[in-house]
Design an enzyme around this catalytic site. Structure first.
Site, PDB file in Angstrom:
ATOM      1  N   ASN A   9     -11.802  29.508 -33.523  1.00  0.00           N
ATOM      2  CA  ASN A   9     -11.004  30.248 -34.511  1.00  0.00           C
ATOM      3  C   ASN A   9     -11.436  29.777 -35.902  1.00  0.00           C
ATOM      4  O   ASN A   9     -11.066  28.682 -36.328  1.00  0.00           O
ATOM      5  CB  ASN A   9      -9.516  29.952 -34.260  1.00  0.00           C
ATOM      6  CG  ASN A   9      -8.609  30.532 -35.330  1.00  0.00           C
ATOM      7  OD1 ASN A   9      -9.036  31.349 -36.154  1.00  0.00           O
ATOM      8  ND2 ASN A   9      -7.349  30.118 -35.327  1.00  0.00           N
ATOM      9  N   LYS A  11     -10.507  30.849 -38.663  1.00  0.00           N
ATOM     10  CA  LYS A  11      -9.449  31.036 -39.671  1.00  0.00           C
ATOM     11  C   LYS A  11     -10.065  31.687 -40.919  1.00  0.00           C
ATOM     12  O   LYS A  11     -10.934  32.536 -40.782  1.00  0.00           O
ATOM     13  CB  LYS A  11      -8.749  29.703 -39.969  1.00  0.00           C
ATOM     14  CG  LYS A  11      -8.285  29.014 -38.673  1.00  0.00           C
ATOM     15  CD  LYS A  11      -7.365  27.867 -38.882  1.00  0.00           C
ATOM     16  CE  LYS A  11      -6.967  27.301 -37.522  1.00  0.00           C
ATOM     17  NZ  LYS A  11      -6.009  26.218 -37.613  1.00  0.00           N
ATOM     18  N   HIS A  98      -0.513  33.223 -33.292  1.00  0.00           N
ATOM     19  CA  HIS A  98      -0.965  31.932 -33.811  1.00  0.00           C
ATOM     20  C   HIS A  98       0.133  31.342 -34.705  1.00  0.00           C
ATOM     21  O   HIS A  98       0.795  32.071 -35.447  1.00  0.00           O
ATOM     22  CB  HIS A  98      -2.274  32.083 -34.594  1.00  0.00           C
ATOM     23  CG  HIS A  98      -2.887  30.748 -34.891  1.00  0.00           C
ATOM     24  ND1 HIS A  98      -2.447  29.961 -35.930  1.00  0.00           N
ATOM     25  CD2 HIS A  98      -3.865  30.048 -34.263  1.00  0.00           C
ATOM     26  CE1 HIS A  98      -3.143  28.824 -35.925  1.00  0.00           C
ATOM     27  NE2 HIS A  98      -4.008  28.860 -34.929  1.00  0.00           N
ATOM     28  N   GLU A 100       0.092  29.817 -37.400  1.00  0.00           N
ATOM     29  CA  GLU A 100      -0.023  30.088 -38.849  1.00  0.00           C
ATOM     30  C   GLU A 100       0.497  31.478 -39.181  1.00  0.00           C
ATOM     31  O   GLU A 100       1.036  31.704 -40.263  1.00  0.00           O
ATOM     32  CB  GLU A 100      -1.487  29.888 -39.293  1.00  0.00           C
ATOM     33  CG  GLU A 100      -1.821  28.399 -39.336  1.00  0.00           C
ATOM     34  CD  GLU A 100      -3.268  28.053 -39.083  1.00  0.00           C
ATOM     35  OE1 GLU A 100      -4.136  28.950 -39.185  1.00  0.00           O
ATOM     36  OE2 GLU A 100      -3.542  26.879 -38.781  1.00  0.00           O
ATOM     37  N   GLU A 167      -0.755  25.576 -28.234  1.00  0.00           N
ATOM     38  CA  GLU A 167      -1.143  24.845 -29.430  1.00  0.00           C
ATOM     39  C   GLU A 167       0.086  24.215 -30.071  1.00  0.00           C
ATOM     40  O   GLU A 167       0.804  24.872 -30.843  1.00  0.00           O
ATOM     41  CB  GLU A 167      -1.790  25.790 -30.448  1.00  0.00           C
ATOM     42  CG  GLU A 167      -3.019  26.493 -29.933  1.00  0.00           C
ATOM     43  CD  GLU A 167      -3.899  26.992 -31.075  1.00  0.00           C
ATOM     44  OE1 GLU A 167      -5.038  26.540 -31.161  1.00  0.00           O
ATOM     45  OE2 GLU A 167      -3.420  27.795 -31.891  1.00  0.00           O
ATOM     46  N   GLY A 173      -4.849  21.066 -36.935  1.00  0.00           N
ATOM     47  CA  GLY A 173      -5.433  20.681 -38.221  1.00  0.00           C
ATOM     48  C   GLY A 173      -4.972  19.332 -38.739  1.00  0.00           C
ATOM     49  O   GLY A 173      -5.194  19.001 -39.896  1.00  0.00           O
ATOM     50  N   SER A 211      -6.595  20.194 -32.874  1.00  0.00           N
ATOM     51  CA  SER A 211      -7.495  19.061 -33.133  1.00  0.00           C
ATOM     52  C   SER A 211      -8.418  18.731 -31.954  1.00  0.00           C
ATOM     53  O   SER A 211      -8.703  17.563 -31.686  1.00  0.00           O
ATOM     54  CB  SER A 211      -6.708  17.831 -33.575  1.00  0.00           C
ATOM     55  OG  SER A 211      -6.000  18.108 -34.779  1.00  0.00           O
TER      56      SER A 211
HETATM   57  P1  PGA Z   1      -7.582  22.873 -35.201  1.00  0.00           P
HETATM   58  O1  PGA Z   1      -6.952  24.336 -35.103  1.00  0.00           O
HETATM   59  O2  PGA Z   1      -8.600  22.745 -34.094  1.00  0.00           O
HETATM   60  O3  PGA Z   1      -8.211  22.813 -36.570  1.00  0.00           O
HETATM   61  O4  PGA Z   1      -6.465  21.894 -35.034  1.00  0.00           O
HETATM   62  C1  PGA Z   1      -6.662  24.926 -33.864  1.00  0.00           C
HETATM   63  C2  PGA Z   1      -6.066  26.295 -34.062  1.00  0.00           C
HETATM   64  O5  PGA Z   1      -5.237  26.469 -34.978  1.00  0.00           O
HETATM   65  O6  PGA Z   1      -6.376  27.249 -33.329  1.00  0.00           O
END
Ligand code: PGA
Length: 250
Positions: A9, A11, A98, A100, A167, A173, A211
């Site tokens: 992803n 983003k 997601h 976010e 997640e 992140g 992560s």
């Molecule tokens: P990350 O994000 O690997 O940077 O923690 C995962 C995601 O939000 O899909």
């Protein structure tokens, strides 16, 4: 029985140059993977990424997806893209739910369920994201939140989904990965919730996200119910993303 999936992803990252460099870096590595690979670029770069992969004959190996979709097919919805349009641009997958988008775009469980239904209508494979916040976990309601998010999708759409991604929000992140045991516990719970809804629980891939890196992927993917990774930050480095993908059996 379930093929591993390495999903990246991106983003809101990337550029035309980034796409060109990334695809060049995949070439020679992605061909020998046993797992499936799915990339979710920012939507505007989908056609360029599709074309760049096609140019190197990698389009049969790497599948593409979008990070969001609208529920309607078309209409006066400024700034939006429908699932049908995404499919037209070469997407086969779409992320829904997601954290976010739940947080910054106010997407509720109902919206996520409606978007999942729209994805299925458009012939896209929805990768449905679920996960609890740190406050949820501290309050002892992690499982209830995750199963609630999942059940609202299952109630509306049934279980013929593309994949589920667990997640935990506190791991996204932040560099804080869930331990393999903690992730496995939630994955097993998700799989039993799927079975309760007569979803194809044994076949549906459940990915872990939060992560995931080259250094921790192997231990996570060794767990019985963890079928792959939805990778954010580490997917922006093609080399590290390939290292993660190599940790997955086919
Ligand atoms: P990350 O994000 O690997 O940077 O923690 C995962 C995601 O939000 O899909």
């Amino acid at each position: 029985m379930r093929r591993g999936i390495a999903a990246g992803n991106w983003k809101m990252h990337g550029s035309r140059q980034f796409v060109a460099d990334y695809v060049r870096a995949l070439d020679g590595q992605v061909q020998s993977l046993e797992c499936a690979v799915v990339l979710f670029p920012p939507v505007g770069y989908l056609p360029l990424l599709a074309e760049s992969l096609r140019h190197l004959d990698l389009d049969r190996i790497v599948e593409l997806g979008a990070q969001n979709l609208h529920t309607e097919v078309q209409g006066a919805f400024t700034g939006e893209m429908s699932g049908e349009m995404l499919a037209d641009l070469g997407a086969r997958w779409v992320l829904v739910g997601h954290s976010e988008r739940r947080e910054y775009a106010g997407e509720t469980n109902d919206v996520v369920a409606a978007k999942t239904a729209a994805a299925l209508r458009a012939g896209l494979k929805p990768m449905v994201c679920v996960g609890e916040s740190e406050a949820d976990r501290d309050a002892g309601r992690a499982e209830a939140v995750v199963i609630g998010q999942l059940e609202s999708v299952l109630a509306r759409c049934g279980g013929e989904l593309g994949a589920i991604a667990y997640e935990p929000v506190w791991a996204i992140g932040t560099g804080r990965t869930a331990t393999p045991a903690l992730a496995e516990e939630m994955h097993a719970l998700i799989r039993s919730a799927l079975a309760n809804h007569s979803a194809p629980a044994a076949e549906l891939p459940i990915l872990y996200g939060g992560s995931v890196k080259g250094g921790n992927a192997g231990a996570l993917f060794a767990e019985r119910d963890i079928d792959g990774g939805l990778v954010g930050g580490a997917s922006l480095k093609a080399e590290e993303f390939m290292e993660i993908a190599r940790a997955l059996p086919g």
